[in-house]
Design a protein around this motif. Structure first.
Motif, PDB file in Angstrom:
ATOM      1  N   LEU A 192     -12.522 -15.496  33.489  1.00 47.22           N
ATOM      2  CA  LEU A 192     -13.392 -16.167  32.519  1.00 47.22           C
ATOM      3  C   LEU A 192     -12.676 -17.312  31.814  1.00 47.22           C
ATOM      4  O   LEU A 192     -13.276 -18.357  31.552  1.00 47.22           O
ATOM      5  CB  LEU A 192     -13.932 -15.160  31.510  1.00 47.22           C
ATOM      6  N   VAL A 193     -11.400 -17.132  31.501  1.00 50.04           N
ATOM      7  CA  VAL A 193     -10.640 -18.228  30.872  1.00 50.04           C
ATOM      8  C   VAL A 193     -10.540 -19.407  31.830  1.00 50.04           C
ATOM      9  O   VAL A 193     -10.704 -20.567  31.423  1.00 50.04           O
ATOM     10  CB  VAL A 193      -9.238 -17.738  30.429  1.00 50.04           C
ATOM     11  N   LEU A 194     -10.279 -19.150  33.105  1.00 51.23           N
ATOM     12  CA  LEU A 194     -10.207 -20.245  34.073  1.00 51.23           C
ATOM     13  C   LEU A 194     -11.573 -20.877  34.317  1.00 51.23           C
ATOM     14  O   LEU A 194     -11.675 -22.086  34.526  1.00 51.23           O
ATOM     15  CB  LEU A 194      -9.619 -19.755  35.394  1.00 51.23           C
ATOM     16  N   LEU A 195     -12.616 -20.053  34.285  1.00 47.85           N
ATOM     17  CA  LEU A 195     -13.953 -20.573  34.522  1.00 47.85           C
ATOM     18  C   LEU A 195     -14.412 -21.477  33.380  1.00 47.85           C
ATOM     19  O   LEU A 195     -14.994 -22.532  33.603  1.00 47.85           O
ATOM     20  CB  LEU A 195     -14.943 -19.429  34.721  1.00 47.85           C
ATOM     21  N   PHE A 196     -14.132 -21.067  32.145  1.00 49.50           N
ATOM     22  CA  PHE A 196     -14.554 -21.830  30.971  1.00 49.50           C
ATOM     23  C   PHE A 196     -13.357 -22.471  30.273  1.00 49.50           C
ATOM     24  O   PHE A 196     -13.289 -22.512  29.049  1.00 49.50           O
ATOM     25  CB  PHE A 196     -15.297 -20.916  29.994  1.00 49.50           C
ATOM     26  N   HIS A 197     -12.402 -22.967  31.042  1.00 43.83           N
ATOM     27  CA  HIS A 197     -11.172 -23.484  30.459  1.00 43.83           C
ATOM     28  C   HIS A 197     -11.398 -24.676  29.544  1.00 43.83           C
ATOM     29  O   HIS A 197     -10.631 -24.898  28.627  1.00 43.83           O
ATOM     30  CB  HIS A 197     -10.135 -23.816  31.538  1.00 43.83           C
ATOM     31  N   THR A 198     -12.454 -25.432  29.764  1.00 39.72           N
ATOM     32  CA  THR A 198     -12.682 -26.594  28.892  1.00 39.72           C
ATOM     33  C   THR A 198     -13.093 -26.166  27.493  1.00 39.72           C
ATOM     34  O   THR A 198     -12.816 -26.865  26.522  1.00 39.72           O
ATOM     35  CB  THR A 198     -13.767 -27.508  29.485  1.00 39.72           C
ATOM     36  N   ALA A 199     -13.745 -25.005  27.373  1.00 40.07           N
ATOM     37  CA  ALA A 199     -14.173 -24.536  26.063  1.00 40.07           C
ATOM     38  C   ALA A 199     -13.154 -23.605  25.414  1.00 40.07           C
ATOM     39  O   ALA A 199     -13.127 -23.476  24.194  1.00 40.07           O
ATOM     40  CB  ALA A 199     -15.509 -23.809  26.181  1.00 40.07           C
ATOM     41  N   VAL A 200     -12.314 -22.959  26.202  1.00 41.18           N
ATOM     42  CA  VAL A 200     -11.411 -21.937  25.676  1.00 41.18           C
ATOM     43  C   VAL A 200     -10.013 -22.484  25.419  1.00 41.18           C
ATOM     44  O   VAL A 200      -9.414 -22.202  24.375  1.00 41.18           O
ATOM     45  CB  VAL A 200     -11.345 -20.739  26.654  1.00 41.18           C
ATOM     46  N   LEU A 201      -9.491 -23.246  26.346  1.00 41.11           N
ATOM     47  CA  LEU A 201      -8.118 -23.742  26.221  1.00 41.11           C
ATOM     48  C   LEU A 201      -8.081 -25.028  25.399  1.00 41.11           C
ATOM     49  O   LEU A 201      -9.062 -25.779  25.357  1.00 41.11           O
ATOM     50  CB  LEU A 201      -7.538 -24.006  27.609  1.00 41.11           C
ATOM     51  N   PRO A 202      -6.952 -25.290  24.744  1.00 41.10           N
ATOM     52  CA  PRO A 202      -6.824 -26.554  24.005  1.00 41.10           C
ATOM     53  C   PRO A 202      -6.926 -27.757  24.944  1.00 41.10           C
ATOM     54  O   PRO A 202      -6.658 -27.667  26.143  1.00 41.10           O
ATOM     55  CB  PRO A 202      -5.429 -26.467  23.387  1.00 41.10           C
ATOM     56  N   GLN A 203      -7.283 -28.902  24.389  1.00 44.56           N
ATOM     57  CA  GLN A 203      -7.507 -30.103  25.192  1.00 44.56           C
ATOM     58  C   GLN A 203      -6.228 -30.645  25.826  1.00 44.56           C
ATOM     59  O   GLN A 203      -6.285 -31.322  26.844  1.00 44.56           O
ATOM     60  CB  GLN A 203      -8.157 -31.197  24.328  1.00 44.56           C
ATOM     61  N   ASP A 204      -5.073 -30.350  25.233  1.00 39.70           N
ATOM     62  CA  ASP A 204      -3.836 -30.890  25.798  1.00 39.70           C
ATOM     63  C   ASP A 204      -3.369 -30.120  27.045  1.00 39.70           C
ATOM     64  O   ASP A 204      -2.473 -30.566  27.741  1.00 39.70           O
ATOM     65  CB  ASP A 204      -2.729 -30.923  24.739  1.00 39.70           C
ATOM     66  N   ILE A 205      -3.974 -28.983  27.324  1.00 38.82           N
ATOM     67  CA  ILE A 205      -3.651 -28.232  28.544  1.00 38.82           C
ATOM     68  C   ILE A 205      -4.638 -28.654  29.626  1.00 38.82           C
ATOM     69  O   ILE A 205      -5.839 -28.439  29.513  1.00 38.82           O
ATOM     70  CB  ILE A 205      -3.732 -26.709  28.310  1.00 38.82           C
ATOM     71  N   THR A 206      -4.126 -29.270  30.661  1.00 37.89           N
ATOM     72  CA  THR A 206      -4.985 -29.690  31.764  1.00 37.89           C
ATOM     73  C   THR A 206      -4.641 -28.883  33.008  1.00 37.89           C
ATOM     74  O   THR A 206      -3.484 -28.638  33.315  1.00 37.89           O
ATOM     75  CB  THR A 206      -4.795 -31.194  32.071  1.00 37.89           C
ATOM     76  N   LEU A 207      -5.673 -28.463  33.694  1.00 39.13           N
ATOM     77  CA  LEU A 207      -5.507 -27.701  34.931  1.00 39.13           C
ATOM     78  C   LEU A 207      -5.837 -28.602  36.114  1.00 39.13           C
ATOM     79  O   LEU A 207      -6.615 -29.543  35.992  1.00 39.13           O
ATOM     80  CB  LEU A 207      -6.429 -26.483  34.919  1.00 39.13           C
ATOM     81  N   PRO A 208      -5.273 -28.310  37.269  1.00 42.33           N
ATOM     82  CA  PRO A 208      -5.577 -29.123  38.457  1.00 42.33           C
ATOM     83  C   PRO A 208      -7.065 -29.053  38.809  1.00 42.33           C
ATOM     84  O   PRO A 208      -7.775 -28.120  38.430  1.00 42.33           O
ATOM     85  CB  PRO A 208      -4.731 -28.487  39.554  1.00 42.33           C
ATOM     86  N   ALA A 209      -7.520 -30.024  39.554  1.00 43.65           N
ATOM     87  CA  ALA A 209      -8.941 -30.099  39.910  1.00 43.65           C
ATOM     88  C   ALA A 209      -9.366 -28.943  40.817  1.00 43.65           C
ATOM     89  O   ALA A 209     -10.523 -28.506  40.774  1.00 43.65           O
ATOM     90  CB  ALA A 209      -9.235 -31.429  40.581  1.00 43.65           C
TER      91      ALA A 209
END
Length: 97
Positions: free
Chosen positions: A19-36
């Motif tokens: 769920l964290v990976l699925l909704f990472h834009t809403a859950v994780l801070p903006q400075d943490i970017t995940l690969p596409a």
């Protein structure tokens, strides 16, 4: 820790990470970017797990059928019980084929 507790803990941990990976834009801070590729793969992970579980189950069932042992003692006992039941029914006047 019992096996059920470990299983439940594993499922909860996996669901939380998914769920964290699925909704990472809403859950994780903006400075943490995940690969596409995370956005492409994350939604289909439950489907992969379902297919993998089904494949494992069918393989396990097939192997159990392939290595099934004959039960000669149980067969003889069953035949004896059937003949006893038939003779008991004939004694009571029930006609059987």
């Amino acid at each position: 820790m019992s096996k059920a507790t470990r299983t439940i803990a594993s499922v909860v941990l996996f669901a939380t990470v998914w769920l964290v990976l699925l909704f990472h834009t809403a859950v994780l801070p903006q400075d943490i970017t995940l690969p596409a590729w995370v956005d492409e793969i994350t939604p289909v992970v439950p489907l992969w797990l379902l297919v993998a579980f089904g494949s494992y189950s069918l393989g396990n069932l097939g192997w159990a059928l392939f290595t099934f042992r004959d039960c000669d003692d149980a067969h003889a006992s069953l035949i004896q019980e059937i003949s006893q039941a038939k003779s008991d029914l004939k004694r009571r006047g029930v006609s059987i084929n």
